[in-house]
Design a protein around this motif. Structure first.
Motif, PDB file in Angstrom:
ATOM      1  N   ALA A 169       0.836  -1.205   0.000  1.00 46.76           N
ATOM      2  CA  ALA A 169       0.000   0.000   0.000  1.00 46.76           C
ATOM      3  C   ALA A 169       0.874   1.260   0.000  1.00 46.76           C
ATOM      4  CB  ALA A 169      -0.927  -0.007   1.205  1.00 46.76           C
ATOM      5  N   ILE A 170       1.905   1.253   0.829  1.00 48.67           N
ATOM      6  CA  ILE A 170       2.813   2.411   0.891  1.00 48.67           C
ATOM      7  C   ILE A 170       3.488   2.635  -0.461  1.00 48.67           C
ATOM      8  CG2 ILE A 170       4.958   3.261   1.908  1.00 48.67           C
ATOM      9  CD1 ILE A 170       4.140   1.849   4.520  1.00 48.67           C
ATOM     10  N   ILE A 171       3.942   1.539  -1.094  1.00 50.71           N
ATOM     11  CA  ILE A 171       4.636   1.650  -2.385  1.00 50.71           C
ATOM     12  C   ILE A 171       3.708   2.221  -3.442  1.00 50.71           C
ATOM     13  CG2 ILE A 171       5.631   0.292  -4.264  1.00 50.71           C
ATOM     14  CD1 ILE A 171       6.827  -1.543  -2.167  1.00 50.71           C
ATOM     15  N   LEU A 172       2.458   1.735  -3.484  1.00 50.64           N
ATOM     16  CA  LEU A 172       1.510   2.220  -4.488  1.00 50.64           C
ATOM     17  C   LEU A 172       1.157   3.683  -4.257  1.00 50.64           C
ATOM     18  CD1 LEU A 172      -0.846  -0.897  -4.790  1.00 50.64           C
ATOM     19  CD2 LEU A 172       0.777  -0.057  -6.494  1.00 50.64           C
ATOM     20  N   VAL A 173       1.010   4.094  -2.981  1.00 53.62           N
ATOM     21  CA  VAL A 173       0.720   5.499  -2.679  1.00 53.62           C
ATOM     22  C   VAL A 173       1.879   6.386  -3.115  1.00 53.62           C
ATOM     23  CG1 VAL A 173       0.413   7.158  -0.802  1.00 53.62           C
ATOM     24  CG2 VAL A 173      -0.883   5.030  -0.798  1.00 53.62           C
ATOM     25  N   ILE A 174       3.103   5.950  -2.843  1.00 56.19           N
ATOM     26  CA  ILE A 174       4.284   6.730  -3.238  1.00 56.19           C
ATOM     27  C   ILE A 174       4.344   6.879  -4.752  1.00 56.19           C
ATOM     28  CG2 ILE A 174       6.811   6.644  -3.364  1.00 56.19           C
ATOM     29  CD1 ILE A 174       6.799   5.416  -0.581  1.00 56.19           C
ATOM     30  N   SER A 175       4.020   5.782  -5.481  1.00 53.70           N
ATOM     31  CA  SER A 175       4.102   5.833  -6.936  1.00 53.70           C
ATOM     32  C   SER A 175       3.110   6.826  -7.539  1.00 53.70           C
ATOM     33  CB  SER A 175       3.864   4.442  -7.526  1.00 53.70           C
ATOM     34  OG  SER A 175       2.518   4.034  -7.350  1.00 53.70           O
ATOM     35  N   PHE A 176       1.990   7.081  -6.840  1.00 56.96           N
ATOM     36  CA  PHE A 176       0.995   8.026  -7.345  1.00 56.96           C
ATOM     37  C   PHE A 176       1.269   9.454  -6.848  1.00 56.96           C
ATOM     38  CE2 PHE A 176      -1.469   4.262  -8.374  1.00 56.96           C
ATOM     39  CZ  PHE A 176      -2.146   4.659  -9.517  1.00 56.96           C
ATOM     40  N   VAL A 177       1.608   9.595  -5.580  1.00 63.35           N
ATOM     41  CA  VAL A 177       1.803  10.926  -5.005  1.00 63.35           C
ATOM     42  C   VAL A 177       3.046  11.601  -5.574  1.00 63.35           C
ATOM     43  CG1 VAL A 177       2.238  12.202  -2.873  1.00 63.35           C
ATOM     44  CG2 VAL A 177       0.561  10.340  -2.890  1.00 63.35           C
ATOM     45  N   TYR A 178       4.125  10.816  -5.738  1.00 62.33           N
ATOM     46  CA  TYR A 178       5.399  11.380  -6.199  1.00 62.33           C
ATOM     47  C   TYR A 178       5.729  10.963  -7.625  1.00 62.33           C
ATOM     48  CZ  TYR A 178       6.030  12.295  -1.230  1.00 62.33           C
ATOM     49  OH  TYR A 178       5.868  12.739   0.061  1.00 62.33           O
ATOM     50  N   LYS A 179       4.693  10.805  -8.459  1.00 61.10           N
ATOM     51  CA  LYS A 179       4.929  10.349  -9.828  1.00 61.10           C
ATOM     52  C   LYS A 179       5.698  11.374 -10.657  1.00 61.10           C
ATOM     53  CE  LYS A 179       0.339  11.834 -11.394  1.00 61.10           C
ATOM     54  NZ  LYS A 179      -0.926  11.369 -12.030  1.00 61.10           N
ATOM     55  N   ASN A 180       5.517  12.688 -10.344  1.00 61.88           N
ATOM     56  CA  ASN A 180       6.248  13.714 -11.091  1.00 61.88           C
ATOM     57  C   ASN A 180       7.702  13.808 -10.648  1.00 61.88           C
ATOM     58  OD1 ASN A 180       3.968  14.460 -12.594  1.00 61.88           O
ATOM     59  ND2 ASN A 180       3.261  15.827 -10.963  1.00 61.88           N
ATOM     60  N   GLN A 181       7.947  13.623  -9.354  1.00 68.55           N
ATOM     61  CA  GLN A 181       9.310  13.691  -8.844  1.00 68.55           C
ATOM     62  C   GLN A 181      10.103  12.418  -9.165  1.00 68.55           C
ATOM     63  OE1 GLN A 181       6.574  14.450  -7.296  1.00 68.55           O
ATOM     64  NE2 GLN A 181       6.755  16.293  -6.014  1.00 68.55           N
ATOM     65  N   LEU A 182       9.404  11.300  -9.359  1.00 66.58           N
ATOM     66  CA  LEU A 182      10.076  10.013  -9.623  1.00 66.58           C
ATOM     67  C   LEU A 182       9.668   9.478 -10.995  1.00 66.58           C
ATOM     68  CD1 LEU A 182       9.433   8.410  -6.117  1.00 66.58           C
ATOM     69  CD2 LEU A 182      11.588   9.393  -6.920  1.00 66.58           C
ATOM     70  N   LYS A 183       9.847  10.299 -12.020  1.00 62.20           N
ATOM     71  CA  LYS A 183       9.388   9.914 -13.347  1.00 62.20           C
ATOM     72  C   LYS A 183      10.055   8.645 -13.837  1.00 62.20           C
ATOM     73  CE  LYS A 183       8.107  14.540 -14.903  1.00 62.20           C
ATOM     74  NZ  LYS A 183       8.365  15.624 -15.889  1.00 62.20           N
ATOM     75  N   THR A 184      11.361   8.529 -13.613  1.00 60.23           N
ATOM     76  CA  THR A 184      12.093   7.357 -14.126  1.00 60.23           C
ATOM     77  C   THR A 184      11.832   6.102 -13.305  1.00 60.23           C
ATOM     78  OG1 THR A 184      14.038   7.966 -12.796  1.00 60.23           O
ATOM     79  CG2 THR A 184      13.926   8.803 -15.059  1.00 60.23           C
ATOM     80  N   LEU A 185      11.341   6.267 -12.073  1.00 59.10           N
ATOM     81  CA  LEU A 185      11.134   5.111 -11.197  1.00 59.10           C
ATOM     82  C   LEU A 185       9.671   4.790 -10.948  1.00 59.10           C
ATOM     83  CD1 LEU A 185      13.852   5.744  -8.441  1.00 59.10           C
ATOM     84  CD2 LEU A 185      13.994   4.209 -10.391  1.00 59.10           C
ATOM     85  N   SER A 186       8.768   5.670 -11.364  1.00 57.73           N
ATOM     86  CA  SER A 186       7.351   5.509 -11.029  1.00 57.73           C
ATOM     87  C   SER A 186       6.805   4.170 -11.502  1.00 57.73           C
ATOM     88  CB  SER A 186       6.541   6.651 -11.640  1.00 57.73           C
ATOM     89  OG  SER A 186       5.172   6.473 -11.362  1.00 57.73           O
ATOM     90  N   GLY A 187       7.108   3.791 -12.740  1.00 61.02           N
ATOM     91  CA  GLY A 187       6.603   2.522 -13.270  1.00 61.02           C
ATOM     92  C   GLY A 187       7.158   1.331 -12.512  1.00 61.02           C
ATOM     93  N   TYR A 188       8.438   1.368 -12.190  1.00 55.20           N
ATOM     94  CA  TYR A 188       9.061   0.267 -11.445  1.00 55.20           C
ATOM     95  C   TYR A 188       8.463   0.149 -10.045  1.00 55.20           C
ATOM     96  CZ  TYR A 188      12.700  -0.537 -14.934  1.00 55.20           C
ATOM     97  OH  TYR A 188      13.381  -0.857 -16.083  1.00 55.20           O
ATOM     98  N   ILE A 189       8.246   1.303  -9.416  1.00 55.44           N
ATOM     99  CA  ILE A 189       7.684   1.284  -8.060  1.00 55.44           C
ATOM    100  C   ILE A 189       6.257   0.738  -8.082  1.00 55.44           C
ATOM    101  CG2 ILE A 189       6.960   2.756  -6.148  1.00 55.44           C
ATOM    102  CD1 ILE A 189       9.300   4.594  -6.803  1.00 55.44           C
ATOM    103  N   THR A 190       5.471   1.154  -9.061  1.00 52.63           N
ATOM    104  CA  THR A 190       4.102   0.638  -9.175  1.00 52.63           C
ATOM    105  C   THR A 190       4.107  -0.873  -9.405  1.00 52.63           C
ATOM    106  OG1 THR A 190       3.403   2.739 -10.163  1.00 52.63           O
ATOM    107  CG2 THR A 190       1.919   0.870 -10.383  1.00 52.63           C
ATOM    108  N   GLY A 191       4.962  -1.334 -10.300  1.00 53.86           N
ATOM    109  CA  GLY A 191       5.064  -2.777 -10.551  1.00 53.86           C
ATOM    110  C   GLY A 191       5.462  -3.532  -9.307  1.00 53.86           C
ATOM    111  N   SER A 192       6.394  -2.974  -8.539  1.00 47.44           N
ATOM    112  CA  SER A 192       6.807  -3.619  -7.290  1.00 47.44           C
ATOM    113  C   SER A 192       5.642  -3.716  -6.316  1.00 47.44           C
ATOM    114  CB  SER A 192       7.957  -2.824  -6.666  1.00 47.44           C
ATOM    115  OG  SER A 192       8.293  -3.338  -5.400  1.00 47.44           O
TER     116      SER A 192
END
Length: 541
Positions: free
Chosen positions: A100-123
């Motif tokens: 849950a924490i990982i998915l929230v981070i991937s959405f909230v910080y998607k602009n700051q983590l553009k290169t990692l957002s997809g990987y974080i969501t997949g994780s």
């Protein structure tokens, strides 16, 4: 401090502004001259990446991605371990919380983590899926005892992952979703669930490809579909059983052609820029080769009386896909791949239904069918591949069988007709086919006399060769082809040598007289023929 890339961009903007000013001045003065400097404005300058740029790119992108993947594997391993009591519950809850924490981070910080957002969501999706698995699997005391209920929950998680993948417009996340659906179906351990799930996922993949142009998703899904089916066919080791070959029903086998149809017909397009590109060729290769190899595995491991019919039906299907590729796309490589798989299926149907030497004769005539369809497809690849297959088949027949009858003449006749077809339609094939046709004709000149020698009485062999030479000459005259005249001369020489030797070695005086009479007649015929040919070529009356 500005990087070299930024400086170059600024310089380029200044040049563009200067170029616009010069053009406006030229228009006002009625001049159309453009300076040499202007001609290079629109050409982007290649900037070599500095070591500092490479360092930041590696630190910002690759280190983070590798870190996310390593974290996912570590948590995946933790969730698959077996614990007892409170520890089991704690690990499971930890999985839900972390995902849950990982998915929230991937959405909230998607602009700051553009290169990692997809990987974080997949994780987060993967950890969530395995956290739900922990409710029933990897434990001696499951919280959810019903495997059916667990299957519904896992399918629900997979569907949620699919919607999330579409929302983020990510084919990579959809690949993970495909893995989740396939693993859920295998864990359900019901053949119908597995087959229907794979069929629905195949249709979904094709739909998403058409709508969003996700080519990579199809390239990933095609081989994975056949891999999931293969895992089921070896006793579904993902469900905890040992690997073994299980018995399959005809209905189960029919799902393989269904997947082949879904991925085959739906990939045919009319756009010219998509013909025989890298993705298109790979899709055709995966679908035709992996699909038919799986089909062979299923039918050969379970000897059924209707297996030849199954392979014949598969042949018609593969050739139909090849024909559609040619009619709509004019694709040479995809047409080649599907047609060769179709010819292979037809060969298997013949091999399974007939015994030696009948199957060799039928496979021989199939070679002529291949050449005929190759001319329609304008495929030089099929023609060349078919020649080598025909030659190997001929050698196999001669070496392994070694017995000859009137049907054995089929190899010579097929070689002769194939050479003629290739000669007539060589412009369609865009193929320098001289050597190929010559080889076919050499096979004809050698093999037909050899078969006649093997099946006829000795005193008739020489006569049969002379008749054969006469046929070659007549055909050559009708189609105005010098090669047939050479074939006639070569066959006559062989017949003369045979008759001469047979006449000297025969103990019967009648045969000796008859043999020498035939020799004399044949020599006179050769002389007259060549005399007329020489006169015609020199233009004399």
């Amino acid at each position: 401090m500005e990087s070299s890339t930024e400086k170059n961009e600024i310089s380029r903007l200044i040049d563009i502004i200067e170029n616009l000013n010069s053009r406006l001045s030229a228009i006002e003065s009625g001049s159309t001259k453009v300076t040499a400097k202007d001609s290079n404005i629109d050409k982007p300058e290649y900037v070599k990446e500095s070591s500092e740029d490479f360092e930041f790119r590696m630190g910002e992108q690759w280190f983070g991605k590798i870190g996310v993947v390593a974290f996912t594997f570590a948590f995946f391993y933790l969730l698959t371990l077996s614990f007892n009591g409170n520890t089991q519950t704690t690990v499971m809850l930890l999985g839900f919380i972390v995902s849950a924490i990982i998915l929230v981070i991937s959405f909230v910080y998607k602009n700051q983590l553009k290169t990692l957002s997809g990987y974080i969501t997949g994780s987060g999706i993967i950890i969530l899926f395995f956290s739900f698995l922990k409710l029933h699997y990897f434990t001696n005391t499951p919280i959810i005892a019903s495997s059916t209920l667990m299957t519904f929950i896992l399918f629900g998680v997979s569907i949620a992952a699919a919607f999330l993948s579409i929302k983020k417009m990510s084919p990579a996340l959809m690949m993970i979703t495909f893995l989740l659906f396939g693993n859920t179906a295998l864990l359900a351990d019901e053949a119908a669930v597995i087959f229907i799930t794979l069929a629905l996922m195949s249709l979904a993949v094709v739909y998403l490809q058409k709508k969003y142009n996700w080519e990579s998703l199809v390239l990933f899904a095609i081989p994975l579909t056949y891999v999931f089916y293969f895992l089921w066919s070896i006793n579904n080791p993902l469900s905890g059983r040992e690997i073994s070959i299980i018995e399959v029903s005809p209905l189960s086998i029919m799902f393989v052609p269904l997947y082949l149809c879904i991925y085959g017909f739906t990939q045919i397009r009319k756009e010219e820029n998509d013909i025989d590109n890298y993705d298109s060729v790979l899709k055709s290769l995966f679908n035709s080769v992996m699909g038919y190899l799986l089909f062979i595995y299923l039918t050969l491991n379970h000897q059924m009386w209707y297996s030849p019919l199954l392979h014949f039906g598969m042949s018609l299907l593969l050739l139909s896909i090849a024909a559609r590729y040619w009619i709509i796309e004019k694709s040479k490589i995809s047409t080649f791949l599907y047609s060769m798989a179709g010819y292979g299926a037809l060969s298997f149907a013949i091999i399974l239904n007939f015994k030696s030497p009948d199957l060799y004769i039928l496979l021989c005539w199939q070679s002529l069918l291949v050449v005929s369809t190759a001319l329609w497809f304008r495929s030089r690849f099929i023609v060349v591949a078919n020649f080598f297959i025909f030659f190997i088949l001929l050698l196999t027949y001669v070496i392994l069988w070694g017995k000859y009858d009137i049907e054995s003449l089929s190899f010579g006749l097929v070689a002769l007709i194939s050479a003629r077809l290739i000669n007539v339609h060589q412009q369609r094939l865009e193929l320098q086919s001289e050597q190929l046709r010559n080889t076919y004709l050499i096979i004809t000149v050698i093999f037909i006399p050899y078969v006649l020698y093997a099946i006829l009485p000795g005193y008739i062999v020489g006569i049969s060769w002379i008749v054969l030479a006469f046929i070659y000459y007549v055909v050559g005259k009708l189609i105005n082809n010098k090669k047939y005249r050479l074939m006639a001369s070569g066959t006559l020489i062989m017949s003369l040598a045979y008759i001469f030797i047979f006449g000297l070695t025969s103990g019967d005086a009648t045969f000796k007289i008859l043999s020498f009479l035939l020799v004399s007649i044949a020599l006179v015929i050769i002389s007259v023929v060549y005399s007329k040919v020489r006169t015609r070529e020199m233009g004399k009356p």
